[in-house]
Design a protein around this motif. Sequence first.
Motif, PDB file in Angstrom:
ATOM      1  N   ARG A 170       0.690  -1.054  -0.184  1.00  0.00           N
ATOM      2  CA  ARG A 170      -0.022  -0.064  -0.197  1.00  0.00           C
ATOM      3  C   ARG A 170       0.784   1.287   0.126  1.00  0.00           C
ATOM      4  O   ARG A 170       2.021   1.254   0.348  1.00  0.00           O
ATOM      5  N   PRO A 171       0.425   2.321  -0.572  1.00  0.00           N
ATOM      6  CA  PRO A 171       1.113   3.396  -0.514  1.00  0.00           C
ATOM      7  C   PRO A 171       1.842   3.888   0.768  1.00  0.00           C
ATOM      8  O   PRO A 171       2.828   4.391   0.842  1.00  0.00           O
ATOM      9  N   ASP A 172       0.929   3.874   2.122  1.00  0.00           N
ATOM     10  CA  ASP A 172       1.742   4.146   3.392  1.00  0.00           C
ATOM     11  C   ASP A 172       2.688   3.150   3.713  1.00  0.00           C
ATOM     12  O   ASP A 172       3.793   3.418   4.236  1.00  0.00           O
ATOM     13  N   GLN A 173       2.552   1.664   3.479  1.00  0.00           N
ATOM     14  CA  GLN A 173       3.685   0.760   3.474  1.00  0.00           C
ATOM     15  C   GLN A 173       4.831   1.130   2.896  1.00  0.00           C
ATOM     16  O   GLN A 173       6.023   1.121   3.507  1.00  0.00           O
ATOM     17  N   LEU A 174       4.730   1.274   1.509  1.00  0.00           N
ATOM     18  CA  LEU A 174       5.799   1.786   0.749  1.00  0.00           C
ATOM     19  C   LEU A 174       6.609   2.920   1.290  1.00  0.00           C
ATOM     20  O   LEU A 174       7.802   3.063   1.283  1.00  0.00           O
ATOM     21  N   ALA A 175       5.680   4.113   1.725  1.00  0.00           N
ATOM     22  CA  ALA A 175       6.163   5.328   2.261  1.00  0.00           C
ATOM     23  C   ALA A 175       7.274   5.019   3.641  1.00  0.00           C
ATOM     24  O   ALA A 175       8.321   5.623   3.476  1.00  0.00           O
ATOM     25  N   GLU A 176       6.659   4.157   4.083  1.00  0.00           N
ATOM     26  CA  GLU A 176       7.553   3.802   5.538  1.00  0.00           C
ATOM     27  C   GLU A 176       8.727   3.342   5.096  1.00  0.00           C
ATOM     28  O   GLU A 176      10.055   3.557   5.701  1.00  0.00           O
ATOM     29  N   VAL A 177       8.920   2.324   4.096  1.00  0.00           N
ATOM     30  CA  VAL A 177      10.152   1.772   3.792  1.00  0.00           C
ATOM     31  C   VAL A 177      10.972   2.687   3.151  1.00  0.00           C
ATOM     32  O   VAL A 177      12.144   2.757   3.329  1.00  0.00           O
ATOM     33  N   LEU A 178      10.522   3.575   2.302  1.00  0.00           N
ATOM     34  CA  LEU A 178      11.452   4.315   1.542  1.00  0.00           C
ATOM     35  C   LEU A 178      11.897   5.557   2.443  1.00  0.00           C
ATOM     36  O   LEU A 178      13.082   5.937   2.247  1.00  0.00           O
ATOM     37  N   ASP A 179      11.219   5.893   3.355  1.00  0.00           N
ATOM     38  CA  ASP A 179      11.671   6.815   4.311  1.00  0.00           C
ATOM     39  C   ASP A 179      12.990   6.230   5.155  1.00  0.00           C
ATOM     40  O   ASP A 179      13.829   6.906   5.270  1.00  0.00           O
ATOM     41  N   ALA A 180      12.868   5.067   5.613  1.00  0.00           N
ATOM     42  CA  ALA A 180      13.642   4.418   6.429  1.00  0.00           C
ATOM     43  C   ALA A 180      15.099   4.339   5.528  1.00  0.00           C
ATOM     44  O   ALA A 180      16.134   4.631   5.966  1.00  0.00           O
ATOM     45  N   VAL A 181      15.104   3.950   4.267  1.00  0.00           N
ATOM     46  CA  VAL A 181      15.966   3.757   3.304  1.00  0.00           C
ATOM     47  C   VAL A 181      16.616   4.956   2.867  1.00  0.00           C
ATOM     48  O   VAL A 181      18.094   5.288   2.974  1.00  0.00           O
ATOM     49  N   GLY A 182      16.001   5.975   2.734  1.00  0.00           N
ATOM     50  CA  GLY A 182      16.385   7.343   2.513  1.00  0.00           C
ATOM     51  C   GLY A 182      17.269   7.841   3.490  1.00  0.00           C
ATOM     52  O   GLY A 182      18.329   8.391   3.298  1.00  0.00           O
ATOM     53  N   SER A 183      16.844   7.878   4.668  1.00  0.00           N
ATOM     54  CA  SER A 183      17.583   8.093   5.886  1.00  0.00           C
ATOM     55  C   SER A 183      18.897   7.561   6.141  1.00  0.00           C
ATOM     56  O   SER A 183      20.022   8.041   6.293  1.00  0.00           O
ATOM     57  N   ALA A 184      18.856   6.261   5.692  1.00  0.00           N
ATOM     58  CA  ALA A 184      20.264   5.515   5.908  1.00  0.00           C
ATOM     59  C   ALA A 184      21.140   5.847   4.603  1.00  0.00           C
ATOM     60  O   ALA A 184      22.463   5.885   5.013  1.00  0.00           O
ATOM     61  N   ILE A 185      20.643   6.228   3.326  1.00  0.00           N
ATOM     62  CA  ILE A 185      21.552   6.753   2.576  1.00  0.00           C
ATOM     63  C   ILE A 185      22.067   7.994   2.902  1.00  0.00           C
ATOM     64  O   ILE A 185      23.203   8.642   2.557  1.00  0.00           O
ATOM     65  N   ASP A 186      21.268   8.908   3.272  1.00  0.00           N
ATOM     66  CA  ASP A 186      21.599  10.378   3.849  1.00  0.00           C
ATOM     67  C   ASP A 186      22.798  10.107   4.759  1.00  0.00           C
ATOM     68  O   ASP A 186      23.712  10.757   4.730  1.00  0.00           O
ATOM     69  N   ALA A 187      22.793   9.203   5.735  1.00  0.00           N
ATOM     70  CA  ALA A 187      23.853   9.050   6.593  1.00  0.00           C
ATOM     71  C   ALA A 187      25.003   8.554   6.009  1.00  0.00           C
ATOM     72  O   ALA A 187      26.134   8.738   6.679  1.00  0.00           O
ATOM     73  N   LEU A 188      24.961   8.172   4.575  1.00  0.00           N
ATOM     74  CA  LEU A 188      26.464   7.772   3.960  1.00  0.00           C
ATOM     75  C   LEU A 188      26.795   8.777   3.196  1.00  0.00           C
ATOM     76  O   LEU A 188      27.688   8.771   2.419  1.00  0.00           O
ATOM     77  N   GLY A 189      25.948  10.055   3.216  1.00  0.00           N
ATOM     78  CA  GLY A 189      26.597  11.117   2.481  1.00  0.00           C
ATOM     79  C   GLY A 189      25.489  11.345   1.246  1.00  0.00           C
ATOM     80  O   GLY A 189      26.084  12.037   0.401  1.00  0.00           O
ATOM     81  N   GLY A 190      24.472  10.693   1.302  1.00  0.00           N
ATOM     82  CA  GLY A 190      23.413  10.776   0.296  1.00  0.00           C
ATOM     83  C   GLY A 190      23.929   9.932  -1.148  1.00  0.00           C
ATOM     84  O   GLY A 190      23.002   9.988  -2.125  1.00  0.00           O
ATOM     85  N   ARG A 191      24.755   8.929  -1.172  1.00  0.00           N
ATOM     86  CA  ARG A 191      25.165   8.190  -2.288  1.00  0.00           C
ATOM     87  C   ARG A 191      25.941   6.971  -1.684  1.00  0.00           C
ATOM     88  O   ARG A 191      26.467   6.819  -0.569  1.00  0.00           O
ATOM     89  N   PHE A 192      25.879   5.770  -2.583  1.00  0.00           N
ATOM     90  CA  PHE A 192      26.703   4.740  -2.100  1.00  0.00           C
ATOM     91  C   PHE A 192      26.997   3.937  -3.473  1.00  0.00           C
ATOM     92  O   PHE A 192      26.471   4.173  -4.421  1.00  0.00           O
ATOM     93  N   THR A 193      27.749   2.970  -3.438  1.00  0.00           N
ATOM     94  CA  THR A 193      28.179   2.337  -4.618  1.00  0.00           C
ATOM     95  C   THR A 193      27.728   0.808  -4.470  1.00  0.00           C
ATOM     96  O   THR A 193      27.946  -0.028  -3.466  1.00  0.00           O
ATOM     97  N   MET A 194      26.808   0.225  -5.361  1.00  0.00           N
ATOM     98  CA  MET A 194      26.318  -1.063  -5.854  1.00  0.00           C
ATOM     99  C   MET A 194      27.641  -1.661  -6.289  1.00  0.00           C
ATOM    100  O   MET A 194      27.892  -1.629  -7.595  1.00  0.00           O
ATOM    101  N   HIS A 195      27.943  -3.109  -5.686  1.00  0.00           N
ATOM    102  CA  HIS A 195      28.478  -3.881  -6.408  1.00  0.00           C
ATOM    103  C   HIS A 195      27.674  -5.181  -6.902  1.00  0.00           C
ATOM    104  O   HIS A 195      27.009  -5.913  -6.258  1.00  0.00           O
ATOM    105  N   TYR A 196      27.770  -5.108  -8.202  1.00  0.00           N
ATOM    106  CA  TYR A 196      27.050  -5.964  -9.111  1.00  0.00           C
ATOM    107  C   TYR A 196      27.826  -7.334  -9.451  1.00  0.00           C
ATOM    108  O   TYR A 196      28.889  -7.071  -9.869  1.00  0.00           O
ATOM    109  N   THR A 197      27.050  -8.451  -9.418  1.00  0.00           N
ATOM    110  CA  THR A 197      27.391  -9.664 -10.214  1.00  0.00           C
ATOM    111  C   THR A 197      26.518 -10.113 -10.933  1.00  0.00           C
ATOM    112  O   THR A 197      25.422 -10.373 -10.391  1.00  0.00           O
ATOM    113  N   THR A 198      26.709 -10.065 -12.413  1.00  0.00           N
ATOM    114  CA  THR A 198      25.686 -10.602 -13.322  1.00  0.00           C
ATOM    115  C   THR A 198      26.115 -12.075 -13.641  1.00  0.00           C
ATOM    116  O   THR A 198      27.330 -12.222 -14.170  1.00  0.00           O
ATOM    117  N   LEU A 199      25.250 -12.862 -13.414  1.00  0.00           N
ATOM    118  CA  LEU A 199      25.567 -14.469 -13.330  1.00  0.00           C
ATOM    119  C   LEU A 199      24.498 -14.854 -14.931  1.00  0.00           C
ATOM    120  O   LEU A 199      23.517 -14.353 -15.092  1.00  0.00           O
TER     121      LEU A 199
END
Length: 278
Positions: free
Chosen positions: A239-268
């Motif tokens: 639901r929109p409210d559930q999604l907003a709760e998840v995105l808020d938490a993840v956004g705050s976590a990325i903010d604590a990293l300086g607003g960005r991070f690097t994803m390490h991908y492996t394509t199999l």
Amino acid sequence: MPTLPREQPEPTPAKSHEARRMAESFGADAPRYDQARPGYPEVLIARIVAGSPGSPGSDVLDVGCGTGIAARQFRAAGCAVLGVEPDARMAGFARDRGLPVEVAAFEDWQPAGRTFDAVIAAQSWHWVDPSAGAAKAAQVLRPGGRLAIFGHAYEPPPEVAEPFAAAFRRAAPDSPLSGQPARRPLSLYQAAYEKFADQIRETGQFHDPEQWRFDWEQPYTRGQWLDLLPTTGGLTRLRPDQLAEVLDAVGSAIDALGGRFTMHYTTLATTAVRAAVS
């Protein structure tokens, strides 16, 4: 399922093909999906094309083509591509960008005598019934044609993954997906691709499958990652409210990293060549 990020918790590999409602939920926002989802390493595309009997100009069937992310890369490499996609919304988006697409689940799709130099499945094979998929691919491949099943294994850093997992459990405590660990080992992803290889061997119609691996990185800003998350299977049905709760938490976590991070991908990739018809 181990071909998608932790932010897309899914059924176990043995049951993914039965989860049709989730499989067909990605078209809820096809433009966002197409913009946010990563493409595939060019070296992978080139290797598949070079190993196909029609190269250059191979005829490619894209199983579960979605919005056409992989298909456009193969078309840019000189291939003629036909997509098969069960979600009419995703298929419509791909058609609007010039890709011919037929709306059907691969198991039900009717080839009408058509054959191909390559059958690809980009981030989609886990939605195909394992008892039918490899045999259907063999049916439509020309002798010497290549089946290539590939997708990304990517786990965000713990600083992003752990807040996501906690927020998902709070937002959707009744979801069967909420009990998954915050991060999963690469070996789990690799096991899924080994299982695909076993399914191919069981047909008796391919040479022995190969396993390919490509490691790469992609930086994400806060906004870019929060654009991608709503396109993933664990979130498309919140639901929109559930999604907003998840995105808020993840956004705050990325903010604590300086607003960005690097994803390490492996394509199999699991890939095999169609044996000559006896």
